[in-house]
Design a protein around this motif. Structure first.
Motif, mmCIF file in Angstrom:
data_model
loop_
_atom_site.group_PDB
_atom_site.id
_atom_site.type_symbol
_atom_site.label_atom_id
_atom_site.label_comp_id
_atom_site.label_asym_id
_atom_site.label_seq_id
_atom_site.Cartn_x
_atom_site.Cartn_y
_atom_site.Cartn_z
ATOM 1 N N ARG A 193 0.819 -1.226 0.000
ATOM 2 C CA ARG A 193 0.000 0.000 0.000
ATOM 3 C C ARG A 193 0.846 1.267 0.000
ATOM 4 O O ARG A 193 0.316 2.365 -0.179
ATOM 5 N N LEU A 194 2.165 1.102 0.182
ATOM 6 C CA LEU A 194 3.048 2.264 0.052
ATOM 7 C C LEU A 194 3.051 2.798 -1.376
ATOM 8 O O LEU A 194 3.442 3.945 -1.617
ATOM 9 N N LYS A 195 2.611 1.966 -2.320
ATOM 10 C CA LYS A 195 2.554 2.403 -3.713
ATOM 11 C C LYS A 195 1.253 3.150 -4.028
ATOM 12 O O LYS A 195 1.058 3.603 -5.162
ATOM 13 N N LEU A 196 0.369 3.272 -3.058
ATOM 14 C CA LEU A 196 -0.909 3.957 -3.262
ATOM 15 C C LEU A 196 -0.940 5.269 -2.488
ATOM 16 O O LEU A 196 -0.342 5.386 -1.416
ATOM 17 N N ARG A 197 -1.670 6.239 -3.020
ATOM 18 C CA ARG A 197 -1.926 7.494 -2.341
ATOM 19 C C ARG A 197 -3.402 7.839 -2.508
ATOM 20 O O ARG A 197 -3.971 7.659 -3.588
ATOM 21 N N GLY A 198 -4.003 8.334 -1.423
ATOM 22 C CA GLY A 198 -5.417 8.676 -1.461
ATOM 23 C C GLY A 198 -5.643 10.144 -1.748
ATOM 24 O O GLY A 198 -4.860 11.004 -1.316
ATOM 25 N N VAL A 199 -6.706 10.444 -2.479
ATOM 26 C CA VAL A 199 -7.078 11.822 -2.794
ATOM 27 C C VAL A 199 -8.531 12.048 -2.382
ATOM 28 O O VAL A 199 -9.420 11.287 -2.779
ATOM 29 N N GLY A 200 -8.764 13.062 -1.567
ATOM 30 C CA GLY A 200 -10.133 13.402 -1.177
ATOM 31 C C GLY A 200 -10.777 12.404 -0.245
ATOM 32 O O GLY A 200 -11.999 12.255 -0.230
ATOM 33 N N LEU A 201 -9.974 11.698 0.558
ATOM 34 C CA LEU A 201 -10.502 10.713 1.497
ATOM 35 C C LEU A 201 -10.332 11.207 2.927
ATOM 36 O O LEU A 201 -9.383 11.926 3.244
ATOM 37 N N SER A 202 -11.250 10.801 3.802
ATOM 38 C CA SER A 202 -11.159 11.195 5.200
ATOM 39 C C SER A 202 -10.053 10.412 5.897
ATOM 40 O O SER A 202 -9.562 9.394 5.397
ATOM 41 N N ASP A 203 -9.668 10.871 7.082
ATOM 42 C CA ASP A 203 -8.636 10.176 7.854
ATOM 43 C C ASP A 203 -9.071 8.754 8.182
ATOM 44 O O ASP A 203 -8.248 7.833 8.185
ATOM 45 N N THR A 204 -10.358 8.576 8.478
ATOM 46 C CA THR A 204 -10.863 7.237 8.801
ATOM 47 C C THR A 204 -10.758 6.312 7.598
ATOM 48 O O THR A 204 -10.322 5.157 7.721
ATOM 49 N N GLU A 205 -11.139 6.810 6.431
ATOM 50 C CA GLU A 205 -11.058 5.994 5.214
ATOM 51 C C GLU A 205 -9.610 5.639 4.884
ATOM 52 O O GLU A 205 -9.308 4.494 4.525
ATOM 53 N N LEU A 206 -8.716 6.605 5.022
ATOM 54 C CA LEU A 206 -7.303 6.342 4.766
ATOM 55 C C LEU A 206 -6.757 5.298 5.740
ATOM 56 O O LEU A 206 -5.954 4.434 5.370
ATOM 57 N N GLU A 207 -7.224 5.368 6.985
ATOM 58 C CA GLU A 207 -6.757 4.417 7.995
ATOM 59 C C GLU A 207 -7.215 2.995 7.656
ATOM 60 O O GLU A 207 -6.442 2.039 7.746
ATOM 61 N N ILE A 208 -8.479 2.845 7.270
ATOM 62 C CA ILE A 208 -8.995 1.513 6.927
ATOM 63 C C ILE A 208 -8.281 0.963 5.700
ATOM 64 O O ILE A 208 -7.906 -0.211 5.650
ATOM 65 N N LEU A 209 -8.074 1.812 4.714
ATOM 66 C CA LEU A 209 -7.391 1.380 3.491
ATOM 67 C C LEU A 209 -5.899 1.153 3.724
ATOM 68 O O LEU A 209 -5.255 0.454 2.933
ATOM 69 N N GLY A 210 -5.357 1.760 4.776
ATOM 70 C CA GLY A 210 -3.914 1.637 5.028
ATOM 71 C C GLY A 210 -3.083 2.407 4.027
ATOM 72 O O GLY A 210 -1.973 2.001 3.667
ATOM 73 N N VAL A 211 -3.608 3.551 3.600
ATOM 74 C CA VAL A 211 -2.993 4.338 2.522
ATOM 75 C C VAL A 211 -2.670 5.742 3.026
ATOM 76 O O VAL A 211 -3.440 6.331 3.785
ATOM 77 N N LYS A 212 -1.571 6.284 2.562
ATOM 78 C CA LYS A 212 -1.207 7.657 2.905
ATOM 79 C C LYS A 212 -1.899 8.640 1.966
ATOM 80 O O LYS A 212 -2.199 8.298 0.820
ATOM 81 N N PRO A 213 -2.138 9.866 2.419
ATOM 82 C CA PRO A 213 -2.727 10.867 1.530
ATOM 83 C C PRO A 213 -1.694 11.340 0.501
ATOM 84 O O PRO A 213 -0.489 11.308 0.773
ATOM 85 N N ALA A 214 -2.165 11.758 -0.655
ATOM 86 C CA ALA A 214 -1.267 12.291 -1.678
ATOM 87 C C ALA A 214 -0.515 13.496 -1.120
ATOM 88 O O ALA A 214 -1.096 14.337 -0.418
ATOM 89 N N GLY A 215 0.780 13.557 -1.416
ATOM 90 C CA GLY A 215 1.592 14.658 -0.902
ATOM 91 C C GLY A 215 2.444 14.250 0.282
ATOM 92 O O GLY A 215 3.312 15.002 0.728
ATOM 93 N N ARG A 216 2.198 13.051 0.823
ATOM 94 C CA ARG A 216 3.009 12.550 1.938
ATOM 95 C C ARG A 216 3.721 11.270 1.539
ATOM 96 O O ARG A 216 3.218 10.487 0.767
#
Length: 502
Positions: free
Chosen positions: A479-502
């Motif tokens: 999941r280090l190869k994925l970045r989330g866009v427009g997702l809440s902190d809770t959604e990012l946590e469940i997906l195990g994905v970092k937000p874009a830009g980090r």
């Protein structure tokens, strides 16, 4: 009783129409008719489902289908679809049925995830000029490898349990004979053999002429046990216990008697013309312990040579359920998200029950890893996989492979008219009507299905190469190869994905 339901679509003819009557002959829903005395083709618009068969096959392209412009009074809460559904139930007193997958405006997490590409410090890989591996093995993997020395050479002495090799991590999902035509099964089986992957019989058994494709077949055991016998179980590479599916979690299946012809009667082992009703639960499974008994029984019946998969719908607490399935001895856990397709289900069930596959597969992968049992099972994701990017994202979230169903049907001509349950499919896909079945040429279906797998597989190689990876194995759960866009902190946590830009 006067019907308040307006026509959904309008069939329009231009002056290019030459009255060849191809459209009248092709319309399986009774929307077009010809008056010989007037030499005029008439449309009964209330019967049109916008399957576009007439549009596609009109030699002069004289036909167009438009949405009925009749306007309801604007209301942000009471949408036209909601009003029409109330009209239908007020007239019939029954439940509303639909086919295909969920078409509501729920968020798509696949569309909110982006891959992170390699640049300088970790250069990308050119899949055209460098080796790129999509081969995937399904089945339990050992927790460690034992190496011994023999004749001066190091030899791996660990005994592997049965494995199924896939040349591409894309399989064809369960679609049962009767729900779909034999010609579609012929195309799926042959394309799977050519591509080195698997197709799934669904809960309707395996037609006699398709046993030759057993090495590329997953045979399903559902609550109705249709078509299940010793020979059937030993025919395929994988035996799948269907507990639930994404389009209708918690409810059973129903194939109307009018679709049970001679072929399907013989394959399903039920009388011709009788309804095939699958109960919601398996009446021998009311606990994980009961499931373990069935897994054991199926492995005994197949001499421990076949993998046993368990298919469940993506629902709340799916991670705990998957953990129980893994501990029950299953080799594969298949999770079907709420956008999964179906031949028939109550519309209200399809639209409002279940959860997205993206959240489910990430939660399951995470839990199995934390419990130290991820290596004991393979994970298969399904339900709304639309393209190669969705495939790769599902694998990055934790899947070993994916199932595709609706995408496969689209590749052979489906137009998502959502009338699968009527048995009148104008493209010969979800029908058993002999005249309609002929419209799907199995040779053409096989080529189109194979081309779809080939095209997606090439694109996956391009994507993983762009990430600096040379094997699909390196993407699984990465999941280090994925970045989330427009997702809440809770959604990012469940997906195990970092937000874009980090």
């Amino acid at each position: 009783m006067i019907s308040y339901i307006p026509e959904q679509f309008k069939v329009n003819f231009s002056d290019k129409c030459i009255k060849c009557l191809a459209c009248v002959k092709q319309c399986s829903f009774g929307a077009l008719s010809y008056d010989e005395e007037d030499n005029t083709i008439y449309s009964t618009d209330k019967n049109c489902v916008a399957c576009h068969r007439c549009v596609t096959l009109c030699p002069t392209k004289a036909i167009s289908i438009t949405k009925n412009p009749l306007a309801y009074r604007h209301n942000n809460y009471w949408k036209p679809e909601t009003v029409e559904n109330i009209y239908k139930q007020a007239e019939t007193g029954g439940i509303l049925l639909t086919g295909s997958g969920n078409d509501q405006e729920w968020p798509s997490y696949f569309d909110r995830l982006l891959f992170d590409a390699s640049q300088v410090t970790n250069p990308s890989i050119d899949p055209i000029r460098e080796p790129m591996e999509l081969r995937t093995y399904l089945g339990e993997k050992p927790s460690e490898l034992k190496v011994t020395r023999k004749d001066g050479k190091l030899v791996i002495s660990t005994k592997y349990k049965p494995q199924v090799k896939l040349e591409t991590p894309i399989m064809f999902g369960a679609m049962s004979l009767g729900a779909v035509s034999l010609n579609l099964h012929r195309g799926l089986a042959r394309a799977s053999k050519e591509a080195g992957t698997l197709w799934n019989t669904g809960e309707g058994g395996l037609h006699e002429e398709l046993y030759e494709f057993g090495d590329n077949t997953t045979v399903q055991v559902a609550s109705g046990r249709y078509g299940v016998n010793h020979r059937y179980l030993n025919a395929g590479r994988v035996v799948e216990i269907k507990i639930g599916q994404g389009a209708k979690p918690g409810i059973g299946g129903h194939l109307p008697g009018e679709k049970i012809n001679e072929d399907i009667s013989r394959t399903r082992m039920i009388p011709k013309g009788t309804d095939a009703l699958s109960p919601a639960p398996h009446h021998d499974i009311y606990s994980i312990e009961d499931l373990a008994q069935l897994v054991y029984a199926l492995k005994e019946a197949t001499h421990y040579k076949k993998l046993v998969s368990v298919k469940i719908a993506a629902v709340h607490n799916v991670a705990a359920i998957a953990s129980g399935i893994a501990r029950a001895g299953a080799d594969i856990v298949t999770i079907d998200g709420f956008r999964g397709g179906t031949g028939a289900t109550p519309t209200i069930i399809r639209n409002h029950i279940g959860i997205p596959i993206e959240l489910a597969i990430a939660a399951v992968d995470d839990r199995l890893r934390r419990e130290g049992i991820r290596n004991t099972v393979s994970l298969v994701a399904s339900g709304g996989i639309r393209n190669s990017a969705d495939v790769a994202k599902a694998i990055a979230l934790g899947a070993d492979a994916v199932y595709i169903g609706t995408a496969a049907l689209l590749s052979v001509g489906c137009t998502l008219c959502q009338k699968c349950y009527t048995g009148k499919c104008a493209w010969g896909i979800t029908t058993t009507n002999p005249e309609l079945v002929k419209r799907l040429n199995p040779e053409i279906a096989y080529r189109r299905l194979y081309n779809l797998l080939r095209g997606w597989s090439i694109e996956i190689k391009e994507m993983i190469g762009a990430m600096g990876l040379n094997a699909i194995e390196s993407l699984r759960g990465n999941r280090l190869k994925l970045r989330g866009v427009g997702l809440s902190d809770t959604e990012l946590e469940i997906l195990g994905v970092k937000p874009a830009g980090r």
